[in-house]
Each structure stands twice: as C-alpha cells, then as structure tokens.
Write a protein that holds these residues in place. Structure first.
Motif, PDB file in Angstrom:
ATOM      1  N   GLN A 127       0.842  -1.203   0.000  1.00  0.00           N
ATOM      2  CA  GLN A 127       0.000   0.000   0.000  1.00  0.00           C
ATOM      3  C   GLN A 127       0.879   1.256   0.000  1.00  0.00           C
ATOM      4  N   ARG A 178       2.459   1.722  -3.311  1.00  0.00           N
ATOM      5  CA  ARG A 178       1.506   2.253  -4.297  1.00  0.00           C
ATOM      6  C   ARG A 178       1.306   3.737  -4.102  1.00  0.00           C
ATOM      7  N   SER A 179       1.215   4.164  -2.847  1.00  0.00           N
ATOM      8  CA  SER A 179       0.973   5.585  -2.626  1.00  0.00           C
ATOM      9  C   SER A 179       2.186   6.422  -3.050  1.00  0.00           C
ATOM     10  N   PHE A 181       4.275   5.584  -5.508  1.00  0.00           N
ATOM     11  CA  PHE A 181       4.252   5.576  -6.977  1.00  0.00           C
ATOM     12  C   PHE A 181       3.201   6.548  -7.488  1.00  0.00           C
ATOM     13  N   LYS A 182       2.048   6.584  -6.804  1.00  0.00           N
ATOM     14  CA  LYS A 182       0.959   7.451  -7.235  1.00  0.00           C
ATOM     15  C   LYS A 182       1.375   8.919  -7.087  1.00  0.00           C
ATOM     16  N   ARG A 183       2.007   9.181  -5.982  1.00  0.00           N
ATOM     17  CA  ARG A 183       2.434  10.538  -5.697  1.00  0.00           C
ATOM     18  C   ARG A 183       3.353  11.061  -6.802  1.00  0.00           C
ATOM     19  N   ASP A 208       3.386   9.789  -9.800  1.00  0.00           N
ATOM     20  CA  ASP A 208       2.768   9.551 -11.093  1.00  0.00           C
ATOM     21  C   ASP A 208       3.504   8.456 -11.882  1.00  0.00           C
ATOM     22  N   ASN A 224       3.761   4.463 -13.125  1.00  0.00           N
ATOM     23  CA  ASN A 224       2.885   3.333 -13.376  1.00  0.00           C
ATOM     24  C   ASN A 224       3.605   2.026 -13.043  1.00  0.00           C
ATOM     25  N   ASP A 239       3.771  -1.532 -10.676  1.00  0.00           N
ATOM     26  CA  ASP A 239       3.025  -2.438  -9.816  1.00  0.00           C
ATOM     27  C   ASP A 239       4.002  -3.053  -8.807  1.00  0.00           C
TER      28      ASP A 239
END
Lengths: 336, 523
Positions: free
Chosen positions: B138, B141-142, B144-146, B148, B150, B152
């Motif tokens: 988790q 993922r956060s 990576f999201k921050r 931007d 892509n 997994d």
C-alpha cells in the motif's frame, strides 16, 4: 670442504626458494605420507592381522569399484560440474547387465557392451539437460540419478539378481596377478588413461579451461557445451564400468547397496585434489585417497571399532578435504 | 519551468541557505596520478547540480569518496546537512547523514519484485521481525501514485522497461532519504550517477519529470552525466571537472553548450606527442556490413590490412559492443563479416569459427573474459595453440613452456616465469601476456576492447607499440576505447558513435585528444 663451499651449501639448503620447494614437495606428497603413517600405526597395533598380504590384497581388490567411481567424478568436476547420479548409474548399469545376462540370456560380452552404452546415454541425458536448459548440474544429476534408481528397482523387481556369468566374476575377482584381483588393475589402467588425457592432451586442457573460466574458454573458441556434455558422458561411462565391476565382485546385481558409494567417491575426489597436483582434481591423488580412506576404515574395524566409524571417516574426510583445498585456493588468491 | 527555476534562484540568493553537501579541499592520489586535486563543492537544498567531465577527470573518484569507497588523502572537511562527516565513511552512516546513491547499474535484483527491491536497504538494517506485506505494498503504491509512476509493486523487476527500472531505483534512493528525513528532519541528497545513457530520448523526459518532482519536495540531486544537453535541461548549477580539478562551477542558464565543451575538454593546445604516423595502406580487404545488434544499428566499415581503426563515443553509444558482435561473442541480429575472401553471417558466427577464420578478440574485462587467473601464465598463453605447438597425441610440456618463455621474453612480461599464476601478475603484464596469447596465432583481424584499461603507464606504451607492430605486419585492427589519448596514439582512423550509429569520422592529422572529445560531446 672450504668455508665458502660450506656457506654455499648452507644457503642452498635453507634459502627461501629451497624452503618453497620443500613446502611444495610436502604438499604434493602429504597424502602418501599420511597413508604410510596410517599403515604404520595399525601395523604396530595389530601386526598379525593388519600387516598381512591377504589383508592388503583384500583392500586393493575390494576398492576398485569406488576408485572407478571417483575417477569418473573428477571428469565433470574438472569441467566445473557435479555428477550426483554416478552411484545410481552404477546400480542401474549392474541391474541392466544382470537382466540382460541372467533373465534374457544374452552372452556376457554383449551384455557388457550394452551396459556401457546405457551408461553413456545416461551421461548424455545429464549433459543435455544441464547444457541445453542451463540448469545447475547438482539439481539435474540429483533428479536423473533418482529417476535412474527408480528404473533400477522397477527393472529388477526390487530384488537382487544373482547367477551372473562366471566368466565376469573370474575376470574381476577370481583371477589374480601378484595375489591381487584383476579388478584392481582395471582401475589402475583407467587411472592411467585419465592421467594421460588430463596431463598430456589438448582435450584435457580444454576440460580444465572450461571448468576454470567458462567465458574465457568460450571467447577462446572452445566449444564449451560440447566439452561439458562429453564430460557427463564420460562419467556416465565410468559409472557403468564401476557397475560391471561391482556385479563382477559380488556375482549379483544388488539394486541399492551401490548407492552408498557416492559419498566415499566424492570424499576421495576432493581429498585427492589436495595432493599430488594440489588445487586440481587429479586421478592419482583420487586413487590414493580411496585407498587411504579404506586403510583407515579397515584398520579401525580390525581394532573392532563399531561400523559407524565408516560414516565418521568418509564424512569427516570430505569436509576436511574441502577445507584444505579452500586453504590452498585462498593462498592462491592472496597472491593476486 | 524555466522561470520557476530563475525565481527560485533569486529566492535563494536572497536567503543564505546552508548547503546540503559541502566539500572543502579534497585531494586523492592513485600511484602518483592526482585523481582529485583540491576539489571544493557545495550543493544547496532544492537544486539539481550537474557534474560533468571526461573519463579520468575525477568524477567517479569524487562519487566513490562520497560513497565511502575511497579514502581521501587530504581534506579540510565534508559536511552533509551541516554535520561533519567522519572518515572513512561507512555505508550505514550514509543513510543517517541523509545521502543516497543511484549508480549506473541501478543495483536492482531482477528476479525479485518491485516491492522487494524497494525494501532492500530497509530490510538490510531493519530490526523488526515481521513484515506486513499488505501495508508495505500500500505504501509503495501511494509513493508511486504521488510521483505519477505506473509501477506495480508485485510485478517482477525483470518485466520492467529500462526507464521503469531507473525510476524504481531513484524512488528507492529517495525513499531512504525520506525515512531519514522523517526521523531526523533534515534535507537529503540524492546522487544520480549516470542514470540515463541506456535510455531512449522520450524516456529520459519521464525520468526528468521525476527528478523535478523530487527537488520540489525539498531534496537535492547531484546529476552525473556525459550528456551536455541533458545537463543543460535538468540542472540549476553545474560543476565541470577536468584533470582532477574543478574547472568551473556556474549557473546553467548563464552558459552556452560550446563554452561547456571548452571547459570539459580544456583549451590547451594539443601537444599530442604520440600520434600514429600516416601510412600508405593497401586497398581494404576486410569488411563488416549492415551490422545490427545490441545497441548498434546498421554499422558498415571497410578495413585495410595494417590499418588501426578506433571506435569510440560516450557511454551507451554502442561502440564498445562492436568487437563482441563481430567475433560472434554476443549475438547480432544481422550483419556480414568479410575476411580472407570468406563471408560470415554474424547471426550464426561462433567464436570458434571466427578464430579459424583468422579473427581474434581481446576483451576488456581481463579477469572474467580474458584469462583464467587461477591457472598459470603458460597455461593461459598456450591455450590457442595447444594442438598447433604439440602433436595431437601428446602435449609436450617442454615445448609449450619453451614457446611461452619465448613469447614472455618477446612481449616483456614480468616476472618472466611461465609457471606463475596469471592472477599474480600486474594489470599491465597480464595485458601483455594476453597480447602474446593471441598475436602468436597471426590473426588477420584483431578486435580490441579497452586494451589499456587498468594498465600502468610504462606497460601502456609497450602495449601501444605491440599493437602498432602487429598492424605493420599486416593485421587489421578494430579498437574500441574510451581513452582518447590512446586512440590518438595508435589509430589511423577514429569513428565516433552516438545512439548506435557512426556520427563522425576523424582521419590522419584530424585525430587528436580534443578533436575526439569535441566530436563525442557535440554529437
């Protein structure tokens, strides 16, 4: 003798270079020396049973199977691969020989040739799997060995097949030269052949190059894959020869007892690599190691020590041999 | 973006910020060669600082001092986040100071997952017994999201594209800083040591986007590169090193590319004492055509017997792959080698066929590809001639030893004892022994990769003269090298590569250390 001559002699005897030569000599012959000391100790303790020609001829004759097995091992080991299937190759070959000769009535000569071919094929399977799929040889040969053991049990109905042709038994154990069974001399001949190939042929050198530096060997135009497969086929062949000798020694094909030879053979191969030609797997060191180990075991059993001493001895020897060779190698690396 | 950077710059000029990293008067010597000479450097919070320089300028030595690999000879101090660094620097302490490195090889384990790689350094020092993988995934993922990205967390690194791997390595470096920052509330410094050479142009952009976001968050970045355009684009300030000294530190916006090249290469008149004499060559009889493979695209060359052709370029440009492709040591997609009137399809060529055809390769990495260090000198030298020198029935040790002794004398390998372990020789003598090993086969085409790498100055001159001699005897030579001085000293022609293609030719008098460097950096 003048003073100056004496000084020269002194320098010659104790100069650093002659000390290095002595250390070198000692390292080469350490195994033989330890063997002689072992004989001397047991001889002193039990002269009436240990120091007899019949005892020695038994020691020399009975170990030819393990000698051949260990000699087979050092071929792929030199090329940098392990063949853990060699002992199951031995029992498999023995059973094939017995089934062909006893159950199917093949003449012994034909059965022997067929058995040798089976051994080579088994090595080819090992080599193909290792080289073609790039799998670690430890895993491949462990799998193939276990598979071959299963085949052996199936083929021989899980039973010892007796009644093998007398001519084989005679040729291996009954006939003697200088009181020692012929099997011993077969092992010596194989040792000599391997020594010649290792030391005096380009093929032997290529084997060594492949084992020490695969990438260097490849870039130097050596067909690395072919050499490795060839090494496995040779160890397969040696396993089959050991199997035939084993059947010749016992007069029957036992589907399981040969499996216990794997560890002594490895112990001898690694112990042999610490002597004669230190740092390299070499046939004479290997052969002497087999006899050194069995001398110790025979001596202890004459002293009526329990049979577990065998495991202590072989297991201990393997570990000590590997430690010693690591020390030799460590010294080589420090030089760099 | 540009205006923002300028605004920031003005801001920072107003307020005096303490540097994240401050190096004062650092010097480092390697066997008489001054690798770093009185180098001082300051990196400020929130800046991307470029570090430029040729091979041998001291760039990598500087990075290695910072990462604790080398110990400086003399130094006033190194301060990270205001704390004086104790020498020698140990790896564990680096995290505490708040500095982390992303090296060119990225340090990822291919067969493990993204998450496992991300947590590598964490787990290495962690004292907790239990890992909550759900929670860690988790968290990943956060992150990576921050930024931007892509990625997994559960996919294997081996399935990532090159740029995704670089992004992962950078995020991991950042993550280490972030942890430290949370705990010690200090600004971090991320050192990116040539992260881009193997990336296509559009991928470099996505990497830059990530770097910009990182500095917006308050960290600083040292960006080490060969590529001037990239440095101009991403950095705020740049330091150029030359011959172990700081050539100049300047604001990126206040300088031109030409000026930077001048700073990198140096202005000094080329006093190349050693230059290959011009030579009248016979018509070319050896050729490589339509060679494509690895990062090399459609390479064509004709070489005359006796000619020495240099191949060079910046790291990642593909020049160094040519010897291996032409020898069949790494597999080409297409291409033909024409040698001695025979043509070889490179796709199917194996080293043994190449050898039989009269082509040899002397690899750059001596100890893994060139020679077997645990065997003796004679065993290494006699390898290619085992069946030639002795009869096929029996190797004659004495013949082999005599042959090696002769070669050892001729090539001046010291100490001149053929029974010594190859690994116990010095780099220069190892290289001489390897030249002896291959030159005795009288090859028609010799492929060299960095022939004087790790070779001392004295042996270097001798390696040059051996190469020149074998060429004068009629061998054609392709020499891949990043050592411009060496190329100048021996080559009749130098080809400069960029992105897998030849972008410049230099011949005769046009070849000089600075002209090669110019051509490399301009391309």
């Amino acid at each position: 003798m003048t003073k100056s001559r004496r000084n020269m002699l002194f320098n010659k005897l104790f100069s650093p270079s002659s000390r290095a030569i002595f250390v070198d000599w000692f390292e080469r012959s350490a195994l033989v020396l330890v063997w002689i000391i072992t004989i001397a100790i047991f001889g002193a303790l039990r002269p009436e049973t240990f120091l007899t020609w019949s005892n020695f001829s038994i020691i020399l004759g009975s170990q030819s199977v393990i000698v051949v097995l260990a000699l087979g091992l050092i071929i792929p080991l030199t090329a940098g691969d392990y063949d853990l299937s060699i002992a199951s190759g031995l029992t498999f070959a023995g059973t094939v020989l017995a089934v062909l000769n006893v159950n199917n009535g093949w003449p012994i000569g034909m059965a022997v040739v067929a058995t040798l071919v089976v051994g080579i094929l088994m090595g080819a399977v090992n080599g193909f799997l290792v080289v073609y799929f790039r799998i670690n040889s430890l895993i491949v040969t462990m799998g193939v060995g276990t598979f071959a053991h299963g085949l052996t049990l199936w083929l021989g109905n899980q039973m010892t097949i007796s009644g093998i042709s007398d001519s084989l038994v005679e040729a291996v154990i009954v006939h003697r030269l200088f009181g020692v069974p012929l099997g011993f001399y077969y092992a010596l001949i194989l040792c000599t052949i391997i020594w010649y190939v290792f030391s005096y042929t380009a093929l032997g050198r290529r084997l060594l190059y492949v084992g020490r530096g695969r990438e260097v060997a490849r870039l130097s135009g050596i067909n690395v894959d072919r050499i490795r497969v060839g090494a496995f086929m040779s160890s397969g062949l040696m396993g089959a020869i050991a199997g035939i000798l084993y059947v010749g020694t016992t007069g029957a094909a036992d589907p399981s007892s040969g499996m216990t030879f794997l560890l002594p053979a490895f112990a001898a191969a690694f112990l042999g690599a610490t002597s004669i030609l230190p740092g390299r797997f070499n046939p004479w060191g290997t052969t002497i190691s087999v006899y050194f180990l069995v001398t110790g075991i025979t001596g202890l059993s004459i002293m009526s020590v329990s049979t577990f001493v065998q495991d202590l001895f072989y297991g201990g020897a393997l570990v000590i041999a590997v430690v010693l060779s690591q020390i030799v190698r460590g010294r080589e690396e420090r030089l760099t | 973006m540009e205006t923002q950077i300028i605004l920031e710059k003005k801001e920072k000029r107003g307020i005096t910020l303490d540097p994240v990293l401050q190096i004062e008067r650092l010097s480092k010597n390697f066997g008489g060669v001054q690798a770093l000479n009185d180098v001082s450097l300051s990196i400020y919070p929130g800046e991307v600082h470029g570090l430029l320089g040729q091979n041998g300028s001291g760039k990598s030595t500087l990075i290695k001092v910072l990462s604790g690999f080398h110990i400086p000879d003399s130094l006033n101090f190194i301060k990270i986040n205001g704390r004086q660094v104790n020498l020698p620097i140990n790896q564990a302490a680096l995290y505490e100071y708040g500095i982390s490195f992303v090296h060119q090889n990225l340090g990822l384990m291919e067969s493990l997952t993204v998450l496992e790689n991300l947590m590598l350094s964490n787990l290495a020092v962690s004292k907790t017994m239990f890992i909550d993988w759900q929670k860690e995934a988790q968290r990943a993922r956060s992150i990576f999201k921050r930024y931007d990205l892509n990625l997994d967390p559960l996919s294997a690194v081996s399935s990532l594209t090159p740029v995704e791997r670089a992004q992962l390595a950078i995020i991991r470096g950042l993550d280490q800083l972030r942890k430290m920052r949370d705990e010690h509330s200090c600004n971090g410094l991320l050192v990116l040591d040539e992260p881009t050479p193997f990336l296509p142009a559009h991928d470099v952009q996505s990497l830059f986007k990530l770097i910009r976001e990182i500095v917006t968050d308050g960290a600083s970045v040292v960006f080490v590169s060969h590529d001037i355009d990239e440095v101009l684009e991403i950095t705020k300030r740049v330091t150029v090193l030359r011959d172990g000294k700081v050539s100049k530190t300047f604001e990126t916006t206040e300088i031109s590319k030409a000026e930077i090249i001048r700073l990198i290469v140096g202005q000094h008149v080329d006093l190349d004492a050693m230059r290959a004499p011009t030579k009248i060559l016979p018509p070319p009889s050896i050729s490589l055509s339509k060679l494509t493979g690895g990062s090399v695209k459609d390479f064509n060359i004709e070489i005359a017997p006796g000619e020495i052709v240099g191949l060079t370029g910046l790291i990642g440009s593909g020049y160094d792959e040519i010897p291996y492709l032409a020898y069949g040591a790494s597999s080409a997609i297409t291409g033909t080698l024409l040698l001695n009137g025979k043509s070889y399809q490179l796709r199917h060529l194996s080293p043994s066929n190449a050898l039989v055809g009269g082509c040899v390769l002397i690899p750059g990495d001596r100890l893994t590809s060139g020679a077997i260090s645990t065997l003796s000198v004679v065993e290494n030298i006699s390898q290619p001639v085992l069946s030639l020198v002795s009869s096929s029935w029996a190797l004659s040790r004495s013949t082999l030893t005599r042959n090696s002794e002769k070669l050892i004398r001729k090539f001046n390998v010291l100490p001149s004892d053929p029974e010594l372990l190859f690994g116990s020789l010095s780099g220069g003598n190892q290289q001489k022994a390897l030249l002896a090993k291959w030159f005795q086969t009288s090859p028609r085409l010799i492929l060299l990769d960095e022939p004087t790498q790790g070779v001392d100055v004295g042996a270097r001159a001798q390696v040059f003269s051996e190469i020149t001699q074998v060429a004068d005897a009629g061998a054609a030579i392709l020499c891949a090298s990043s050592d411009y001085e060496q190329l100048t000293a021996i080559c009749h022609r130098v080809l400069i590569f960029s992105k897998g293609k030849v972008v410049a030719h230099l011949t005769g008098d046009k070849i000089s250390k600075s002209s090669i460097a110019q051509a490399c950096y301009i391309s």
